[in-house]
Design a protein around this motif. Structure first.
Motif, PDB file in Angstrom:
ATOM      1  N   UNK A 101       0.840  -1.207   0.000  1.00 52.68           N
ATOM      2  CA  UNK A 101       0.000   0.000   0.000  1.00 52.68           C
ATOM      3  C   UNK A 101       0.865   1.243   0.000  1.00 52.68           C
ATOM      4  N   UNK A 102       1.944   1.213   0.759  1.00 55.55           N
ATOM      5  CA  UNK A 102       2.856   2.360   0.787  1.00 55.55           C
ATOM      6  C   UNK A 102       3.482   2.583  -0.588  1.00 55.55           C
ATOM      7  N   UNK A 103       3.904   1.499  -1.219  1.00 55.35           N
ATOM      8  CA  UNK A 103       4.497   1.624  -2.554  1.00 55.35           C
ATOM      9  C   UNK A 103       3.457   2.129  -3.557  1.00 55.35           C
ATOM     10  N   UNK A 104       2.227   1.626  -3.454  1.00 57.20           N
ATOM     11  CA  UNK A 104       1.162   2.074  -4.353  1.00 57.20           C
ATOM     12  C   UNK A 104       0.868   3.562  -4.152  1.00 57.20           C
ATOM     13  N   UNK A 160       1.245   6.356  -6.976  1.00 62.46           N
ATOM     14  CA  UNK A 160       0.109   7.222  -7.278  1.00 62.46           C
ATOM     15  C   UNK A 160       0.499   8.688  -7.143  1.00 62.46           C
ATOM     16  N   UNK A 161       1.195   9.013  -6.062  1.00 66.81           N
ATOM     17  CA  UNK A 161       1.621  10.398  -5.851  1.00 66.81           C
ATOM     18  C   UNK A 161       2.571  10.845  -6.956  1.00 66.81           C
ATOM     19  N   UNK A 162       3.513   9.970  -7.299  1.00 69.58           N
ATOM     20  CA  UNK A 162       4.485  10.341  -8.329  1.00 69.58           C
ATOM     21  C   UNK A 162       3.828  10.450  -9.703  1.00 69.58           C
ATOM     22  N   UNK A 163       2.882   9.560  -9.996  1.00 71.44           N
ATOM     23  CA  UNK A 163       2.284   9.525 -11.325  1.00 71.44           C
ATOM     24  C   UNK A 163       1.177  10.552 -11.482  1.00 71.44           C
ATOM     25  N   UNK A 164       0.237  10.560 -10.562  1.00 72.10           N
ATOM     26  CA  UNK A 164      -0.936  11.409 -10.707  1.00 72.10           C
ATOM     27  C   UNK A 164      -0.932  12.628  -9.798  1.00 72.10           C
ATOM     28  N   UNK A 165      -0.080  12.605  -8.802  1.00 74.63           N
ATOM     29  CA  UNK A 165      -0.071  13.707  -7.833  1.00 74.63           C
ATOM     30  C   UNK A 165       0.289  15.035  -8.464  1.00 74.63           C
ATOM     31  N   UNK A 166       1.348  15.059  -9.256  1.00 78.75           N
ATOM     32  CA  UNK A 166       1.780  16.304  -9.905  1.00 78.75           C
ATOM     33  C   UNK A 166       0.722  16.854 -10.837  1.00 78.75           C
ATOM     34  N   UNK A 167       0.207  16.051 -11.768  1.00 81.68           N
ATOM     35  CA  UNK A 167      -0.834  16.568 -12.662  1.00 81.68           C
ATOM     36  C   UNK A 167      -2.112  16.974 -11.919  1.00 81.68           C
ATOM     37  N   UNK A 168      -2.480  16.242 -10.866  1.00 77.95           N
ATOM     38  CA  UNK A 168      -3.674  16.626 -10.101  1.00 77.95           C
ATOM     39  C   UNK A 168      -3.488  17.967  -9.411  1.00 77.95           C
ATOM     40  N   UNK A 169      -2.292  18.193  -8.879  1.00 81.73           N
ATOM     41  CA  UNK A 169      -2.018  19.485  -8.230  1.00 81.73           C
ATOM     42  C   UNK A 169      -2.066  20.599  -9.270  1.00 81.73           C
ATOM     43  N   UNK A 170      -1.491  20.322 -10.428  1.00 83.33           N
ATOM     44  CA  UNK A 170      -1.516  21.339 -11.491  1.00 83.33           C
ATOM     45  C   UNK A 170      -2.941  21.597 -11.959  1.00 83.33           C
ATOM     46  N   UNK A 171      -3.736  20.553 -12.098  1.00 86.17           N
ATOM     47  CA  UNK A 171      -5.137  20.720 -12.512  1.00 86.17           C
ATOM     48  C   UNK A 171      -5.912  21.499 -11.467  1.00 86.17           C
TER      49      UNK A 171
END
Length: 128
Positions: free
Chosen positions: A82-85, A89-100
């Motif tokens: 779960x920690x790795x997931x 998730x943070x690395x993959x979608x976190x940046x674009x979600x913050x930008x959005x």
């Protein structure tokens, strides 16, 4: 009978009385020792099933502890996954979600500012 023979006879009688008086406590002591021996034998015979039951219980507890160790190891593996997931998730979608989110916040602020500016213009026109 002479005085020496009478004295020996009295001494022999006293010795017999002494032996009888000492024999009574010795007989009671023998009975007490027999009862103690019997109690020890009963205790010994009753202890064996108790120890066997305790050994079975300890074996069962050890089996359950091995199961708990397995469950704990699996829970630890799940926690790591779960920690790795979450990291992925943070690395993959976190940046674009913050930008959005930042973009939508900026667009929202711009629309509000534009509406406010339009409302002020309309109020000035109405006031002239």
């Amino acid at each position: 009978m002479s005085a020496g023979q009478i004295a020996a006879l009295i001494a022999a009688g006293a010795f017999v009385v002494l032996v009888v008086l000492l024999a009574i406590p010795l007989i009671k002591l023998g009975k007490t020792l027999d009862a103690a021996t019997e109690a020890i034998e009963r205790t010994n015979s009753n202890t064996d099933p108790l120890l066997i039951g305790a050994n079975e219980t300890i074996t069962h507890v050890n089996t359950q502890l091995e199961r708990v160790d397995g469950i704990t190891a699996n829970a630890q593996a799940v926690t790591g996954n779960v920690s790795a997931l979450a990291s992925v998730f943070t690395a993959t979608l976190g940046g674009p979600l913050v930008k959005t989110a930042a973009l939508s916040y900026g667009v929202s602020k711009a629309i509000k500012a534009r509406r406010k500016k339009s409302a002020l213009k309309a109020a000035r026109k109405a006031g002239k």
